[in-house]
Design a protein around this motif. Sequence first.
Motif, mmCIF file in Angstrom:
data_model
loop_
_atom_site.group_PDB
_atom_site.id
_atom_site.type_symbol
_atom_site.label_atom_id
_atom_site.label_comp_id
_atom_site.label_asym_id
_atom_site.label_seq_id
_atom_site.Cartn_x
_atom_site.Cartn_y
_atom_site.Cartn_z
ATOM 1 N N LYS A 59 0.802 -1.162 0.010
ATOM 2 C CA LYS A 59 0.136 -0.019 0.059
ATOM 3 C C LYS A 59 0.892 1.277 0.135
ATOM 4 N N SER A 60 2.012 1.140 -0.619
ATOM 5 C CA SER A 60 2.916 2.388 -0.743
ATOM 6 C C SER A 60 2.294 3.597 -1.374
ATOM 7 N N ASP A 61 1.356 3.215 -2.333
ATOM 8 C CA ASP A 61 0.614 4.341 -3.001
ATOM 9 C C ASP A 61 0.156 5.457 -1.989
ATOM 10 N N LEU A 62 -0.610 4.942 -0.959
ATOM 11 C CA LEU A 62 -1.258 5.704 -0.104
ATOM 12 C C LEU A 62 -0.085 6.563 0.635
ATOM 13 N N ALA A 63 1.041 6.061 1.075
ATOM 14 C CA ALA A 63 1.950 7.159 1.644
ATOM 15 C C ALA A 63 2.577 7.933 0.554
ATOM 16 N N ASP A 64 2.706 7.433 -0.821
ATOM 17 C CA ASP A 64 3.280 8.229 -1.700
ATOM 18 C C ASP A 64 2.291 9.483 -1.944
ATOM 19 N N LEU A 65 1.061 9.242 -1.933
ATOM 20 C CA LEU A 65 -0.093 10.350 -2.348
ATOM 21 C C LEU A 65 0.255 11.469 -1.368
ATOM 22 N N ARG A 66 0.388 11.051 -0.104
ATOM 23 C CA ARG A 66 0.533 12.009 1.011
ATOM 24 C C ARG A 66 1.912 12.745 1.165
ATOM 25 N N ARG A 67 2.779 12.127 0.500
ATOM 26 C CA ARG A 67 4.216 12.832 0.221
ATOM 27 C C ARG A 67 3.857 13.793 -0.730
ATOM 28 N N THR A 68 3.203 13.438 -1.718
ATOM 29 C CA THR A 68 2.944 14.274 -3.197
ATOM 30 C C THR A 68 2.067 15.678 -2.634
ATOM 31 N N ILE A 69 1.104 15.340 -1.680
ATOM 32 C CA ILE A 69 0.146 16.630 -1.264
ATOM 33 C C ILE A 69 1.155 17.338 -0.457
ATOM 34 N N CYS A 70 1.945 16.846 0.595
ATOM 35 C CA CYS A 70 2.878 17.767 1.188
ATOM 36 C C CYS A 70 3.777 18.585 0.218
ATOM 37 N N ALA A 71 4.144 17.797 -0.358
ATOM 38 C CA ALA A 71 5.419 18.308 -1.522
ATOM 39 C C ALA A 71 4.808 19.807 -2.301
ATOM 40 N N GLU A 81 -4.443 -8.041 -7.885
ATOM 41 C CA GLU A 81 -3.177 -8.469 -8.121
ATOM 42 C C GLU A 81 -2.188 -7.572 -8.806
ATOM 43 N N ARG A 82 -2.481 -6.643 -9.722
ATOM 44 C CA ARG A 82 -1.764 -5.607 -10.218
ATOM 45 C C ARG A 82 -1.062 -4.718 -8.966
ATOM 46 N N HIS A 83 -2.011 -4.024 -8.028
ATOM 47 C CA HIS A 83 -1.636 -3.106 -7.369
ATOM 48 C C HIS A 83 -1.270 -3.819 -5.961
ATOM 49 N N GLY A 84 -1.582 -4.843 -5.690
ATOM 50 C CA GLY A 84 -1.401 -5.407 -4.174
ATOM 51 C C GLY A 84 -2.376 -5.037 -3.366
ATOM 52 N N TRP A 85 -3.245 -4.216 -3.314
ATOM 53 C CA TRP A 85 -4.135 -3.800 -2.408
ATOM 54 C C TRP A 85 -5.608 -2.923 -3.521
ATOM 55 N N ILE A 86 -6.367 -2.773 -2.789
ATOM 56 C CA ILE A 86 -7.764 -2.249 -3.608
ATOM 57 C C ILE A 86 -8.733 -1.599 -2.573
ATOM 58 N N MET A 87 -8.981 -0.278 -2.755
ATOM 59 C CA MET A 87 -10.052 0.553 -2.198
ATOM 60 C C MET A 87 -11.252 0.621 -3.162
ATOM 61 N N ASP A 88 -12.416 0.017 -2.751
ATOM 62 C CA ASP A 88 -13.575 0.261 -3.612
ATOM 63 C C ASP A 88 -14.875 0.486 -2.673
ATOM 64 N N SER A 89 -15.855 0.744 -3.439
ATOM 65 C CA SER A 89 -17.322 0.965 -2.937
ATOM 66 C C SER A 89 -18.273 0.897 -4.045
ATOM 67 N N TYR A 90 -19.516 0.868 -3.602
ATOM 68 C CA TYR A 90 -20.389 0.749 -4.568
ATOM 69 C C TYR A 90 -21.855 1.066 -4.114
ATOM 70 N N ILE A 91 -22.773 1.573 -4.854
ATOM 71 C CA ILE A 91 -23.977 1.566 -4.555
ATOM 72 C C ILE A 91 -24.950 0.720 -5.260
ATOM 73 N N LEU A 92 -26.191 0.193 -4.571
ATOM 74 C CA LEU A 92 -26.838 -0.753 -5.210
ATOM 75 C C LEU A 92 -28.331 0.052 -5.144
ATOM 76 N N LYS A 93 -29.218 -0.232 -5.942
ATOM 77 C CA LYS A 93 -30.369 0.287 -5.981
ATOM 78 C C LYS A 93 -31.622 -0.827 -6.472
ATOM 79 N N ARG A 94 -32.708 -0.647 -5.838
ATOM 80 C CA ARG A 94 -33.683 -1.453 -6.546
ATOM 81 C C ARG A 94 -34.323 -0.756 -7.798
ATOM 82 N N ILE A 95 -34.395 -1.373 -8.939
ATOM 83 C CA ILE A 95 -35.002 -0.723 -10.138
ATOM 84 C C ILE A 95 -36.135 -1.544 -10.615
#
Length: 249
Positions: free
Chosen positions: A40-52, A234-248
């Motif tokens: 999950k190094s991407d998450l720390a990298d993003l925080r470093r980028t924001i600070c920079a 498999e590509r990133h080593g981690w995933i963060m996802d979310s979704y919305i479900l609706k009755r149609i």
Amino acid sequence: MLRLSLIGIGCGDPEQLTLAAIRAINAADLVLIPRKGTAKSDLADLRRTICADVLTNDRTRIAEFDLPVRDASEADYRKGVDDWHASVAAAWSQTIADRLGSDGRVALLIWGDPSLYDSSLRIARRLEPLPKIEVVPGITSIQALCAAHALPLNDIGEPFLVTTGRRLREGGWPISADTVVVMLDGGAAFRSLDPNGLHIWWGAYLGMPDQIIISGALADVGPRIVAARQQARERHGWIMDSYILKRIP
């Protein structure tokens, strides 16, 4: 006196930072950046980028620390989370004491918003000494998901329910709900539902360059989402996802 700012930074796009967030980052004497392992190094990298990108205060220092990992083998879910929070609070306290002491301003950059399915506020109240806590709101994954799909979350005059993948899997479709937002789902809990009459809007890595979104009738796109999740993990080593479900109808 120790002051702690929990700053919502959105879901991955540095342009989602508010002016209040930028101001709070620059007011800090110390910015803490948690490391969650190489996967999950991407998450720390993003925080470093924001600070920079936004730090203009030369006096602000950055301190990185290793975030304790929750023991997923603990049978009692709440006890496991409580023990983990205690370990994280100890790591925060030790890093602050080593790098700043008991007086000054500390900032933590919180993914999404500190108020929604995030433990930072509960952990902050365990710190010794207890700091004065400030919250700077950020764009949530729910907002980012709706924006990515150009989707209004609620129908006219209708409520919606926000829950977790674990609760959806264990309890099924919530009673009296027509729109359900699902977060913290490590295993595609929508597979436990009868897909007939359900529509899904799914997204992963929202706001990041690798953002993926899929929508459609759950019966049609469910298997495609499961495959996309597996390939992305498999590509990133981690995933963060979310979704919305609706009755149609």
